[in-house]
Write an enzyme that holds these catalytic residues in place. Structure first.
Site, PDB file in Angstrom:
ATOM      1  CB  CYS A   1      18.764  -3.446 -10.586  1.00  0.00           C
ATOM      2  SG  CYS A   1      20.311  -3.415 -11.455  1.00  0.00           S
TER       3      CYS A   1
ATOM      4  CG  HIS B   1      34.774   3.880  -9.571  1.00  0.00           C
ATOM      5  ND1 HIS B   1      35.229   2.801 -10.280  1.00  0.00           N
ATOM      6  CD2 HIS B   1      33.459   4.019  -9.889  1.00  0.00           C
ATOM      7  CE1 HIS B   1      34.247   2.281 -10.985  1.00  0.00           C
ATOM      8  NE2 HIS B   1      33.155   3.010 -10.778  1.00  0.00           N
TER       9      HIS B   1
ATOM     10  CB  CYS C   1      21.061  -0.628 -15.701  1.00  0.00           C
ATOM     11  SG  CYS C   1      21.726  -1.727 -14.494  1.00  0.00           S
TER      12      CYS C   1
ATOM     13  CE  LYS D   1      27.711  -2.235  -7.419  1.00  0.00           C
ATOM     14  NZ  LYS D   1      28.457  -1.999  -8.603  1.00  0.00           N
TER      15      LYS D   1
ATOM     16  CB  CYS E   1      17.804  -0.838 -13.318  1.00  0.00           C
ATOM     17  SG  CYS E   1      19.130  -0.089 -12.316  1.00  0.00           S
TER      18      CYS E   1
ATOM     19  CG  HIS F   1      35.615   4.779 -14.317  1.00  0.00           C
ATOM     20  ND1 HIS F   1      34.917   5.084 -13.171  1.00  0.00           N
ATOM     21  CD2 HIS F   1      34.693   4.675 -15.301  1.00  0.00           C
ATOM     22  CE1 HIS F   1      33.617   5.174 -13.464  1.00  0.00           C
ATOM     23  NE2 HIS F   1      33.456   4.922 -14.749  1.00  0.00           N
TER      24      HIS F   1
ATOM     25  CE  LYS G   1      28.227  10.046  -6.071  1.00  0.00           C
ATOM     26  NZ  LYS G   1      27.253  10.845  -6.777  1.00  0.00           N
TER      27      LYS G   1
ATOM     28  CG  HIS H   1      22.967  -0.302 -10.155  1.00  0.00           C
ATOM     29  ND1 HIS H   1      22.733  -0.590 -11.481  1.00  0.00           N
ATOM     30  CD2 HIS H   1      24.030   0.526 -10.147  1.00  0.00           C
ATOM     31  CE1 HIS H   1      23.600   0.053 -12.229  1.00  0.00           C
ATOM     32  NE2 HIS H   1      24.405   0.728 -11.455  1.00  0.00           N
TER      33      HIS H   1
HETATM   34  O1  ME8 Z   1      28.684   1.675 -18.337  1.00  0.00           O
HETATM   35  N1  ME8 Z   1      35.445  -2.277 -11.514  1.00  0.00           N
HETATM   36  O2  ME8 Z   1      29.741   3.713 -18.109  1.00  0.00           O
HETATM   37  P1  ME8 Z   1      30.343   3.565 -16.617  1.00  0.00           P
HETATM   38  C1  ME8 Z   1      35.835  -2.389 -12.791  1.00  0.00           C
HETATM   39  N2  ME8 Z   1      28.599   4.644 -20.262  1.00  0.00           N
HETATM   40  N3  ME8 Z   1      35.190  -1.817 -13.820  1.00  0.00           N
HETATM   41  C2  ME8 Z   1      34.094  -1.116 -13.543  1.00  0.00           C
HETATM   42  C3  ME8 Z   1      33.611  -0.955 -12.222  1.00  0.00           C
HETATM   43  C4  ME8 Z   1      34.353  -1.584 -11.182  1.00  0.00           C
HETATM   44  N4  ME8 Z   1      34.018  -1.490  -9.900  1.00  0.00           N
HETATM   45  N5  ME8 Z   1      32.494  -0.202 -12.294  1.00  0.00           N
HETATM   46  C5  ME8 Z   1      32.294   0.097 -13.597  1.00  0.00           C
HETATM   47  C6  ME8 Z   1      28.962   2.796 -18.736  1.00  0.00           C
HETATM   48  N6  ME8 Z   1      33.251  -0.456 -14.360  1.00  0.00           N
HETATM   49  C7  ME8 Z   1      28.488   3.228 -20.121  1.00  0.00           C
HETATM   50  C8  ME8 Z   1      29.308   2.495 -21.148  1.00  0.00           C
HETATM   51  S1  ME8 Z   1      30.048   1.992 -23.663  1.00  0.00           S
HETATM   52  C9  ME8 Z   1      29.407   2.281 -25.191  1.00  0.00           C
HETATM   53  C10 ME8 Z   1      28.947   2.810 -22.574  1.00  0.00           C
HETATM   54  C11 ME8 Z   1      33.412  -0.393 -15.818  1.00  0.00           C
HETATM   55  O3  ME8 Z   1      31.048   4.846 -16.362  1.00  0.00           O
HETATM   56  C12 ME8 Z   1      32.131  -0.662 -16.567  1.00  0.00           C
HETATM   57  O4  ME8 Z   1      31.900  -2.043 -16.648  1.00  0.00           O
HETATM   58  O5  ME8 Z   1      29.288   3.129 -15.677  1.00  0.00           O
HETATM   59  C13 ME8 Z   1      32.434  -0.039 -17.904  1.00  0.00           C
HETATM   60  O6  ME8 Z   1      33.157  -0.912 -18.719  1.00  0.00           O
HETATM   61  C14 ME8 Z   1      33.281   1.165 -17.518  1.00  0.00           C
HETATM   62  O7  ME8 Z   1      33.755   0.927 -16.187  1.00  0.00           O
HETATM   63  C15 ME8 Z   1      32.521   2.470 -17.565  1.00  0.00           C
HETATM   64  O8  ME8 Z   1      31.381   2.364 -16.725  1.00  0.00           O
END
Ligand code: ME8
Length: 509
Positions: free
Chosen positions: A145, A19, A130, A296, A127, A22, A299, A148
């Site tokens: 949580c 999204h 998480c 936030k 959770c 990312h 889905k 979430h």
């Molecule tokens: O946490 N706005 O993966 P992920 C900004 N696999 N950043 C966001 C966000 C949002 N709405 N939602 C998520 C993971 N992120 C683990 C990480 S690292 C060794 C393992 C950020 O796909 C989130 O904080 O859920 C994280 O930095 C990244 O996107 C990937 O989140």
């Protein structure tokens, strides 16, 4: 040689499509890396995907696929987003790769040999999203949580644990001795509060799944997400495989992550590294969340913003600009289509785009397409440019890209004022003002050169295009910041007016 710089992003879970959050993390990270390259530093920029989680296994099952096939597909989806957002990646790591299995096993082996891993029984609030346990105190009312807002479940487990509790004091000391270890400061304070409450050992294995990296001493268990995810940062720069690369880039300069995973990076990761006798990264840099019109993205609400369609509709550089300018780094920020279009029209089409077209058109009209070289530079205006360059550098050094962009737009607006005040069209009518006109046009071209270089980390395509039209083809390379210390480099260049950089968006269509 300049000091090497190593930056990582979080590795994304592949249980759902990326999204705009990312995309934001990729873009911020890329902007920092490009800035470091403009300083002439060798940069290693790593991102990747986190494939071994239970949520990924579940998503694969729902898609009717083997996790490996599902991950192959999703890894490509995330890599493609990097391509679309313009990430200047050095490598893209998948935790399912053999090179990464070797790293994780080695870390497990080392921590086990240290006596930091033991078999135990654990009960606690868990959770699923998480993939983490929470203390009752951390949960919101109704055992929800905190991330979430979903009900946590009470879980009992028989598996291996990492003695995180053993490292609480050492980590606290590290925080005290390294004020920049975890920034911005509000996130650091959260971690200090957590450390003050003491740390609990954490579960690091699962016996209920086969999709993962098996423990070296007990094949019936696979490593559990965070142990095998965090270690990607070592794998990416050749841990155990390429000593020269590893010694060049480790310890990492910056781990860029979102606020929800700070404790894993700023508390668990240092403990793991201490246990394995590996140097700690220099900084964990935390960004806030991107919300959609204040909500936030989820889905269930159906308000997930797809960055691919935004890029298709508005272009890569405008999206990068919007996110980096609109969100004060570290804080949460908002995306809305309206805000994006407003910024596009006001800042890009109007302020920057018009200035650029106007100045180049005047150089074409009055000076046969060549930036005048004779009349010299206007000291006062050059001082304005230098001052803004210094403010820009200061903001970038403090990891405040929104302020750096603010500084650049200050220059854009000062250059627009300069055009209005100097009235080049009036100077052009008076043959006695030839030198004045030369000087004004050279100064404006120089201001545009400075803008073009300084926006490179944020809008690489626009930067390259502007520099090319000003007579500095980059051929895919990076502009250098130190070139801005020399005034007058545009003099004598042949410019190319070209099409409008940012055609206005008509909101009514
Ligand atoms: O946490 N706005 O993966 P992920 C900004 N696999 N950043 C966001 C966000 C949002 N709405 N939602 C998520 C993971 N992120 C683990 C990480 S690292 C060794 C393992 C950020 O796909 C989130 O904080 O859920 C994280 O930095 C990244 O996107 C990937 O989140």
């Amino acid at each position: 040689m300049s000091q090497p710089f190593y930056l990582t992003t979080a590795i994304s879970y592949v249980n759902a499509k990326p999204h705009v959050g990312h995309a934001y993390e990729f873009i911020v990270s890329d902007a920092i890396c490009r800035y470091r390259r403009m300083q002439g530093r060798p940069v290693f920029f790593l991102s990747g995907v986190d494939e071994h989680s239970a949520t990924v296994e579940k998503a694969a099952e729902e898609a009717g696929q083997h996790p490996r096939d599902y991950c192959d597909y999703m890894a490509e989806v995330f890599l493609n987003l990097h391509r679309l957002t313009g990430s200047s990646l050095s490598d893209f790591i998948r935790t399912s790769e053999p090179r990464h299995h070797d790293t994780t096993k080695e870390l497990l082996r080392r921590a086990y040999a240290k006596g930091d891993i033991y078999k135990g029984h654990y009960e606690g609030w868990y959770c699923f999203s998480c993939e983490a346990f929470y203390l009752a105190d951390d949960l919101l009312d109704g055992e929800l949580c905190p991330v979430h807002k979903k009900k946590a479940e009470w879980r009992q487990e028989e598996n291996y644990f990492f003695r995180l509790s053993r490292y609480a004091e050492a980590i606290k000391r590290h925080f005290e001795e390294h004020p920049d270890f975890n920034v911005p400061v509000m996130y650091r304070n959260e971690m200090l509060a957590l450390l003050d409450r003491g740390l609990q050992d954490i579960s690091i294995s699962r016996s209920t799944t086969r999709w993962g990296i098996t423990l070296p001493w007990d094949e019936s268990n696979v490593s559990y997400v965070w142990f095998d995810a965090l270690s990607n940062y070592l794998t990416g720069v050749g841990f155990l495989k390429d000593e020269a690369l590893f010694n060049t880039y480790w310890p990492a300069d910056v781990h860029v992550i979102g606020k929800d995973i700070n404790r894993f990076h700023s508390v668990l990761w240092p403990a793991m590294l201490m246990s394995c006798d590996i140097a700690l990264p220099k900084m964990v840099l935390v960004h806030g969340f991107v919300y959609h019109k204040g909500e936030k993205m989820s889905k269930t609400i159906g308000n997930i913003v797809d960055p691919v369609s935004l890029i298709e509709q508005y272009g890569r550089d405008p999206l990068r600009y919007f996110l980096l300018r609109e969100i004060a780094f570290g804080q949460d920020g908002n995306y809305s289509e309206d805000a994006l279009i407003n910024r596009y029209n006001a800042d890009l089409a109007n302020d920057l785009g018009n200035l650029f077209s106007r100045v180049l058109a005047m150089i074409k009209k009055y000076r046969e397409q060549r930036v005048p070289r004779t009349a010299g530079i206007d000291g006062a205006f050059q001082e304005v440019i230098s001052k803004i360059r210094r403010a820009y550098v200061e903001s970038m050094e403090q990891y405040a890209p929104h302020l750096a962009l603010g500084a650049v737009w200050d220059l854009v607006s000062k250059a627009n004022d300069y055009v209005q005040k100097q009235e080049p069209w009036a100077l052009a009518k008076d043959p006695n003002k030839k030198d004045d006109l030369d000087r004004v046009l050279l100064n404006l071209a120089e201001a545009l050169r400075a803008v073009a270089v300084m926006i490179h980390p944020f809008m690489p395509g626009t930067s390259e295009e502007m520099l090319k039209r000003l007579g500095f083809p980059l051929d895919g390379g990076f502009p250098l910041l130190k070139d801005l210390e020399h005034a007058g480099l545009c003099a004598g260049n042949t410019i190319d007016v070209g099409a409008s950089l940012f055609p206005r968006i008509d909101k009514t269509k």
